[in-house]
Design an enzyme around this catalytic site. Structure first.
Site, PDB file in Angstrom:
ATOM      1  N   ASN A   9       0.928  -1.083   0.076  1.00 26.63           N
ATOM      2  CA  ASN A   9      -0.064   0.157   0.096  1.00 26.63           C
ATOM      3  C   ASN A   9       0.912   1.278   0.033  1.00 26.63           C
ATOM      4  O   ASN A   9       1.404   1.591   1.093  1.00 26.63           O
ATOM      5  CB  ASN A   9      -0.902   0.065   1.220  1.00 26.63           C
ATOM      6  CG  ASN A   9      -1.568   1.310   1.350  1.00 26.63           C
ATOM      7  OD1 ASN A   9      -1.753   2.023   0.398  1.00 26.63           O
ATOM      8  ND2 ASN A   9      -2.431   1.498   2.430  1.00 26.63           N
ATOM      9  N   TRP A  10       1.074   1.625  -1.243  1.00 26.13           N
ATOM     10  CA  TRP A  10       1.985   3.009  -1.201  1.00 26.13           C
ATOM     11  C   TRP A  10       1.373   4.172  -0.762  1.00 26.13           C
ATOM     12  O   TRP A  10       2.147   5.217  -0.566  1.00 26.13           O
ATOM     13  CB  TRP A  10       2.217   3.136  -2.847  1.00 26.13           C
ATOM     14  CG  TRP A  10       2.903   2.033  -3.654  1.00 26.13           C
ATOM     15  CD1 TRP A  10       3.313   0.920  -2.915  1.00 26.13           C
ATOM     16  CD2 TRP A  10       3.445   2.259  -4.880  1.00 26.13           C
ATOM     17  NE1 TRP A  10       4.092   0.252  -3.945  1.00 26.13           N
ATOM     18  CE2 TRP A  10       4.153   0.882  -5.138  1.00 26.13           C
ATOM     19  CE3 TRP A  10       3.616   2.997  -5.962  1.00 26.13           C
ATOM     20  CZ2 TRP A  10       4.857   0.754  -6.344  1.00 26.13           C
ATOM     21  CZ3 TRP A  10       4.081   2.907  -7.096  1.00 26.13           C
ATOM     22  CH2 TRP A  10       4.798   1.550  -7.468  1.00 26.13           C
ATOM     23  N   LYS A  11       0.136   4.372  -0.300  1.00 25.66           N
ATOM     24  CA  LYS A  11      -0.533   5.318   0.345  1.00 25.66           C
ATOM     25  C   LYS A  11      -0.237   6.626  -0.720  1.00 25.66           C
ATOM     26  O   LYS A  11      -0.149   6.418  -2.133  1.00 25.66           O
ATOM     27  CB  LYS A  11       0.111   5.675   1.959  1.00 25.66           C
ATOM     28  CG  LYS A  11      -0.154   4.418   2.283  1.00 25.66           C
ATOM     29  CD  LYS A  11       0.044   4.742   4.061  1.00 25.66           C
ATOM     30  CE  LYS A  11      -0.229   3.266   4.611  1.00 25.66           C
ATOM     31  NZ  LYS A  11      -0.101   3.472   6.225  1.00 25.66           N
ATOM     32  N   HIS A  96      -9.460   1.158   4.793  1.00 20.53           N
ATOM     33  CA  HIS A  96      -8.258   1.311   5.475  1.00 20.53           C
ATOM     34  C   HIS A  96      -8.434   2.305   6.598  1.00 20.53           C
ATOM     35  O   HIS A  96      -9.141   3.166   6.582  1.00 20.53           O
ATOM     36  CB  HIS A  96      -7.003   2.065   4.439  1.00 20.53           C
ATOM     37  CG  HIS A  96      -5.643   1.929   5.111  1.00 20.53           C
ATOM     38  ND1 HIS A  96      -5.385   3.096   6.140  1.00 20.53           N
ATOM     39  CD2 HIS A  96      -4.819   1.242   4.913  1.00 20.53           C
ATOM     40  CE1 HIS A  96      -4.257   2.777   6.550  1.00 20.53           C
ATOM     41  NE2 HIS A  96      -3.568   1.586   5.855  1.00 20.53           N
ATOM     42  N   GLU A  98      -6.644   4.674   7.692  1.00 21.44           N
ATOM     43  CA  GLU A  98      -6.825   6.050   7.330  1.00 21.44           C
ATOM     44  C   GLU A  98      -7.989   6.765   6.770  1.00 21.44           C
ATOM     45  O   GLU A  98      -8.149   7.908   7.061  1.00 21.44           O
ATOM     46  CB  GLU A  98      -5.238   6.500   6.473  1.00 21.44           C
ATOM     47  CG  GLU A  98      -4.271   6.073   7.415  1.00 21.44           C
ATOM     48  CD  GLU A  98      -2.963   5.660   6.709  1.00 21.44           C
ATOM     49  OE1 GLU A  98      -2.960   5.547   5.394  1.00 21.44           O
ATOM     50  OE2 GLU A  98      -2.215   5.122   6.998  1.00 21.44           O
ATOM     51  N   GLU A 167      -5.232  -4.774  10.554  1.00 23.61           N
ATOM     52  CA  GLU A 167      -4.150  -3.678  10.917  1.00 23.61           C
ATOM     53  C   GLU A 167      -4.436  -2.830  11.976  1.00 23.61           C
ATOM     54  O   GLU A 167      -5.267  -2.012  12.024  1.00 23.61           O
ATOM     55  CB  GLU A 167      -4.259  -2.743   9.449  1.00 23.61           C
ATOM     56  CG  GLU A 167      -3.864  -3.222   8.151  1.00 23.61           C
ATOM     57  CD  GLU A 167      -3.476  -2.301   7.053  1.00 23.61           C
ATOM     58  OE1 GLU A 167      -2.316  -2.731   6.767  1.00 23.61           O
ATOM     59  OE2 GLU A 167      -4.031  -0.930   7.112  1.00 23.61           O
ATOM     60  N   GLY A 173       2.925   2.548  10.618  1.00 24.67           N
ATOM     61  CA  GLY A 173       3.793   3.671  10.415  1.00 24.67           C
ATOM     62  C   GLY A 173       4.486   4.136  11.910  1.00 24.67           C
ATOM     63  O   GLY A 173       5.053   5.127  12.070  1.00 24.67           O
ATOM     64  N   SER A 213       3.755  -1.785  10.227  1.00 23.95           N
ATOM     65  CA  SER A 213       5.087  -2.060  10.729  1.00 23.95           C
ATOM     66  C   SER A 213       5.592  -3.308  10.183  1.00 23.95           C
ATOM     67  O   SER A 213       6.511  -3.955  10.823  1.00 23.95           O
ATOM     68  CB  SER A 213       5.504  -1.459  11.845  1.00 23.95           C
ATOM     69  OG  SER A 213       5.095  -0.355  12.133  1.00 23.95           O
ATOM     70  N   GLY A 234       2.866  -1.073   4.219  1.00 23.73           N
ATOM     71  CA  GLY A 234       3.068   0.567   3.983  1.00 23.73           C
ATOM     72  C   GLY A 234       4.586   0.838   3.575  1.00 23.73           C
ATOM     73  O   GLY A 234       4.964   0.819   2.523  1.00 23.73           O
ATOM     74  N   GLY A 235       5.165   1.384   4.560  1.00 28.08           N
ATOM     75  CA  GLY A 235       6.495   2.015   4.631  1.00 28.08           C
ATOM     76  C   GLY A 235       7.606   1.028   3.686  1.00 28.08           C
ATOM     77  O   GLY A 235       8.269   1.606   2.804  1.00 28.08           O
TER      78      GLY A 235
HETATM   79  P1  13P Z   1       3.232   0.517   7.733  1.00 26.32           P
HETATM   80  O1  13P Z   1       3.682  -0.745   7.150  1.00 26.32           O
HETATM   81  O2  13P Z   1       3.875   1.800   7.125  1.00 26.32           O
HETATM   82  O3  13P Z   1       3.042   0.492   9.128  1.00 26.32           O
HETATM   83  O4  13P Z   1       1.560   0.680   7.049  1.00 26.32           O
HETATM   84  C1  13P Z   1       0.732  -0.472   7.128  1.00 26.32           C
HETATM   85  C2  13P Z   1      -0.426  -0.138   6.327  1.00 26.32           C
HETATM   86  O5  13P Z   1      -1.186   0.993   6.668  1.00 26.32           O
HETATM   87  C3  13P Z   1      -0.879  -0.688   5.207  1.00 26.32           C
HETATM   88  O6  13P Z   1      -1.966  -0.720   4.676  1.00 26.32           O
END
Ligand code: 13P
Length: 251
Positions: A9-11, A96, A98, A167, A173, A213, A234-235
């Site tokens: 997930n590149w956000k 998600h 977010e 999640e 993050g 994470s 994510g990251g």
């Molecule tokens: P991180 O891997 O950056 O913690 O993000 C997880 C995430 O929200 C994937 O959708």
């Protein structure tokens, strides 16, 4: 046996030009590896056309990060499932944390989007997870149960085509990962809920990803848990090497 699924997930990261470079990097490592894992990248909306082109001939699938439930109409700024399908998208992340926290998405909206995604032939990746405050007040099970029941309500046999992503919000993050035991506990709860909502057979078919994470150094241990069927990253999905290392950990 469920096929593991690892999705990036590149956000809101990477321009179209950067997306082309990142996908080329991922392909240079993963193309040709005989890894029995489903791999997906989910770039921002405006990157999808370039990404679809960059993924041609690869086993790696393309996903979006959101969509609207309606087929078309006066919804300024939104896109429909069919628009994603025609762009080469096969998966879509829905609900998600977010989107729930920053854009006020409710379980009912996530449920409507999930139904629209399934109707268009997309694989929905439906996200659930508790906040730190909810975990510390022992409400994890109640919160996750309500999200699963609400977001995945009334799907009938199509439930089997969904992917669920657990999640925990406090792990996203933050560098603070759920322990494999903590994650497995909630994954098992989700699978029990899915069995109640449908059948044991359907519940055993649904892949449940862990997200929060996940990194190359903790991925193998997390994905070794019996009910953890992959990761939503994510990251660590923003660098070809770390994303590919997580995929390899799932092989
Ligand atoms: P991180 O891997 O950056 O913690 O993000 C997880 C995430 O929200 C994937 O959708």
């Amino acid at each position: 046996m469920r096929t593991k699924i690892v999705a990036g997930n590149w956000k809101m990261n990477k321009t179209p030009a950067e997306a082309r470079v990142l996908i080329a990097g991922i392909r240079s490592i993963l193309d040709g590896t005989n890894c029995p894992v489903e791999v997906v990248v989910c770039p921002p909306l405006v990157d999808l056309t370039v990404a679809a082109e960059a993924l041609k001939g690869s086993f790696i699938g393309l996903g979006a990060q959101n969509m609207h439930a309606a087929a078309s109409g006066a919804y300024t700024g939104e896109v429909s499932a069919q628009m994603l399908v025609e762009t080469g998208v096969k998966y879509v992340i829905l609900g998600h944390s977010e989107r729930r926290a920053l854009f006020g998405e409710t379980d009912a909206q996530v449920n409507a989007k999930t139904k629209a995604a399934l109707a268009a032939g997309l694989v929905p990746i439906v996200c659930v997870g508790e906040t730190l405050e909810e975990r510390e007040s022992n409400r994890t099970d109640a919160v996750v149960t309500a999200q699963v029941m609400g977001s995945l309500a009334d799907l009938g046999a199509d439930l089997a085509r969904c992917v669920v992503a657990y999640e925990p919000v406090w792990a996203i993050g933050t560098g603070r990962t759920a322990t494999p035991g903590q994650a497995q506990e909630v994954h098992a709860l989700i699978r029990r809920m899915l069995a109640k909502m449908s059948t044991g057979q359907v519940a055993n078919t649904v892949r449940i990803q862990y997200g929060g994470s996940m990194k190359p150094d903790n991925a193998a241990e997390l994905m070794a848990q019996p009910d953890i069927d992959g990761g939503l990253i994510g990251g660590a999905s923003l660098k070809a090497e770390s994303f590919a290392d997580i995929v390899k950990a799932a092989c």
